[in-house]
Every structure is written in structure tokens, then in C-alpha cells.
Write a protein that holds these residues in place. Structure first.
Motif, PDB file in Angstrom:
ATOM      1  N   GLU A  23      -6.581  -5.311   7.318  1.00  0.00           N
ATOM      2  CA  GLU A  23      -5.828  -4.250   7.670  1.00  0.00           C
ATOM      3  C   GLU A  23      -4.443  -4.275   6.631  1.00  0.00           C
ATOM      4  O   GLU A  23      -4.504  -2.802   6.562  1.00  0.00           O
ATOM      5  N   ILE A  24      -3.961  -5.091   6.130  1.00  0.00           N
ATOM      6  CA  ILE A  24      -2.930  -5.189   5.335  1.00  0.00           C
ATOM      7  C   ILE A  24      -3.416  -4.584   4.234  1.00  0.00           C
ATOM      8  O   ILE A  24      -2.731  -3.602   3.552  1.00  0.00           O
ATOM      9  N   PHE A  25      -4.605  -4.653   3.680  1.00  0.00           N
ATOM     10  CA  PHE A  25      -5.018  -4.163   2.326  1.00  0.00           C
ATOM     11  C   PHE A  25      -5.379  -2.772   2.432  1.00  0.00           C
ATOM     12  O   PHE A  25      -4.948  -1.826   1.536  1.00  0.00           O
ATOM     13  N   GLN A  26      -5.817  -2.225   3.646  1.00  0.00           N
ATOM     14  CA  GLN A  26      -6.212  -0.848   3.802  1.00  0.00           C
ATOM     15  C   GLN A  26      -4.779   0.025   3.939  1.00  0.00           C
ATOM     16  O   GLN A  26      -4.678   1.190   3.350  1.00  0.00           O
ATOM     17  N   ILE A  27      -3.883  -0.647   4.778  1.00  0.00           N
ATOM     18  CA  ILE A  27      -2.339   0.040   4.653  1.00  0.00           C
ATOM     19  C   ILE A  27      -1.835   0.175   3.594  1.00  0.00           C
ATOM     20  O   ILE A  27      -1.299   1.275   3.208  1.00  0.00           O
ATOM     21  N   ALA A  28      -1.787  -1.012   2.367  1.00  0.00           N
ATOM     22  CA  ALA A  28      -1.460  -0.660   1.129  1.00  0.00           C
ATOM     23  C   ALA A  28      -2.044   0.380   0.225  1.00  0.00           C
ATOM     24  O   ALA A  28      -1.465   1.176  -0.467  1.00  0.00           O
ATOM     25  N   LYS A  29      -3.432   0.568   0.605  1.00  0.00           N
ATOM     26  CA  LYS A  29      -4.023   1.487  -0.200  1.00  0.00           C
ATOM     27  C   LYS A  29      -3.775   2.936   0.278  1.00  0.00           C
ATOM     28  O   LYS A  29      -3.554   3.546  -0.513  1.00  0.00           O
ATOM     29  N   ALA A  30      -3.597   2.858   1.541  1.00  0.00           N
ATOM     30  CA  ALA A  30      -3.173   4.118   2.184  1.00  0.00           C
ATOM     31  C   ALA A  30      -1.989   4.792   1.343  1.00  0.00           C
ATOM     32  O   ALA A  30      -1.655   5.901   1.226  1.00  0.00           O
TER      33      ALA A  30
END
Length: 284
Positions: free
Chosen positions: A191-198
Motif C-alpha cells: 500500500e505504501i509503495f503504491q501510494i508513493a508510486k502514484a
């Protein structure tokens, strides 16, 4: 006094031109100094391409050599215009980028399904091999697709597109490589990585969208609408909470990117159609 913008030839071509003119006149650097009253060290550095002189210095040197500086400007402008051969090669590259972009576009839906799968259940219903294959394919196809815009930004100068293209390619390589690594060795939550990627890709597409609007004169409404959708999807990604509707906007945005590449390739290959259609107006 000549305005700085009137002299368009850059170093080292400028220094080489002055060197050729001086030798054609049978003059030494010392002889040239006597004619234009410029320091010999300055002449040496200009001819060596070490410095870019001011316009009035160039004018003084060229007048001493009996050469009209407006001819120098014209020669420089002619060199800056891509040849027919260059345009043909660029057109072929853009066509390849267009078709590979379609492959990327389709693969992106598969990648999206895998990513949602991981977000919801924390595991894949397919083998890691299939997941890795899709991620690598996305890296390759996306990079080639975006390289089409990088190539186009050289033919029609656009620093935002050029820089944005480079960062997008670097971003997809890093993010997809991390995705594959995280499946085997989880280091942070998905979740954290996907948020950072977004957020990161949202910022990059925001810049890219602004760059596309800068091509409005050349490509008309398709560049403007595409640019606006790029900006909108970028803002929605950055907000994080609007990522899902942002994906819908982003899908339309990428569709327009594909159309723009195809149109650009078409007009590079058939410049005569340019006068018949105002969809693209090439400027040199």
C-alpha cells in the motif's frame, strides 16, 4: 550593435567557421587582431570553441574578414532544419513507438489486474514467472513508447517533454524492478509503495501534460486536450484518494498520446500533406 539573437551559430561550429574564413584570407591570428582590434587570446579561444563571444565581437571579426554576418545566421538556420532523410528515419521510429505503445497499452491492463490482486489479498493467483514477465514487458514497451516522444521533442524542441520522457523511463524501470523484488522480499507494505508510486508518476505526468500543451501550435486540439488530461490525471494521482477515477482519465490520455505519435509520424513521412491539412503545422 547587433542583437545577441541575430547570431545563431553555436560553438564549436562558430569558431571553426571563423578559422576557415581567416585561413581563406591568408591571415594569421595576429593579422586578424590588427584588423578588428580584438585581443589575440580572445581570437584563439573563439577559434578553439572555448568561449561564445558577444554578438558585436562576432560582427567585428566577420567584418574584418569581409564576411556578412547575416550569411552566418542563414547557414546556421539551414543546419538546424532536419533533412528529409532524418525526418523519414524519425517517422519510422515514431511508427514503431506507436505500435509498441499499443502493446504496452494492452499489457497495462494485465499489470493493473496483478497490482490490484496484490493490494486486495497480498498474493498472486498466478505464478511469479507470469508476474515478472508482464513487469519486464511493461518496462520494455513503455520505454520504447515514451522514447517516441523523446525523439519528437528533439525534432520539435520541447524541454518539458524531453526531460519528462527521461524521468518517466527511469521511473518505470525503478518502480517495476521494485515490484518484482518486493514479491520475493517484502521490505515495505504494498500500500505504501503504491501510494508513493502514484504521487511520483502523478508529478511526472503533470509536467508531461504541460509539455504537450506546448505543442498545441504544431498539433492543434489533440495536444491541448491530451495535455489537459495529462495534467488532470497527474493531479488525481497525486491526491491519492482520486487514483481510481484518475486511471479512467489516464486511459483516455494515453489513447491520445498514441494518436499524437501516429499523426506526427504521418506528417513527417508525408510533408506535402501538411499544406492540405492543418492538423500539424511544422515550424523550423
Amino acid at each position: 550593435m547587433v542583437k545577441q539573437t541575430m547570431i545563431t551559430m553555436k560553438q564549436p561550429e562558430l569558431g571553426q567557421k571563423i578559422l576557415e574564413l581567416r585561413k581563406a584570407k591568408g591571415l594569421t591570428q595576429e593579422n586578424l587582431v590588427e584588423l578588428c582590434s580584438i585581443n589575440v587570446r580572445t581570437i584563439q579561444r573563439i577559434e578553439a570553441g572555448e568561449v561564445t563571444p558577444r554578438s558585436y565581437t562576432i560582427k567585428a571579426i566577420l567584418e574584418a574578414l569581409g564576411y556578412d554576418f547575416t550569411n552566418l545566421q542563414m547557414e546556421s538556420e539551414e543546419k538546424s532544419v532536419p533533412s528529409t532523410g532524418d525526418k523519414s528515419k524519425a517517422s519510422k521510429f515514431l511508427i514503431k513507438a506507436f505500435f509498441i505503445g499499443i502493446v504496452y497499452f494492452l499489457l497495462a491492463f494485465v499489470e493493473m489486474a496483478f497490482d490490484f490482486m496484490l493490494l486486495e489479498s497480498g498474493e498472486l493467483s498466478v505464478s511469479n514467472g507470469w508476474y515478472f514477465a508482464v513487469k519486464v514487458a511493461i518496462i520494455l514497451t513503455f520505454s520504447f513508447f515514451i522514447m517516441g516522444f523523446y525523439k519528437l521533442s528533439i525534432l520539435i524542441p520541447n524541454n518539458l517533454i524531453k526531460g519528462g520522457s527521461i524521468f518517466l523511463i527511469v521511473g518505470i524501470v525503478i518502480s517495476n524492478s521494485f515490484d518484482m523484488f518486493a514479491v520475493l522480499h517484502p521490505v515495505i507494505s504494498i500500500e505504501i509503495f503504491q501510494i508513493a508510486k502514484a504521487i511520483v508518476f502523478g508529478a511526472l505526468y503533470l509536467v508531461f501534460g504541460i509539455g504537450l500543451i506546448g505543442w498545441q501550435k504544431q498539433f492543434g486540439p489533440i495536444a491541448f486536450v491530451g495535455g489537459c488530461l495529462g495534467i488532470l490525471s497527474g493531479i488525481m494521482f497525486i491526491s491519492v484518494v482520486l487514483v481510481l477515477p484518475g486511471l479512467v482519465v489516464f486511459t483516455i490520455f494515453e489513447t491520445l498520446q498514441l494518436i499524437l505519435l501516429f499523426k506526427a509520424a504521418e506528417h513527417l513521412e508525408n510533408p506535402k500533406s501538411q499544406t492540405e491539412s492543418n492538423a500539424v503545422q511544422w515550424t523550423n
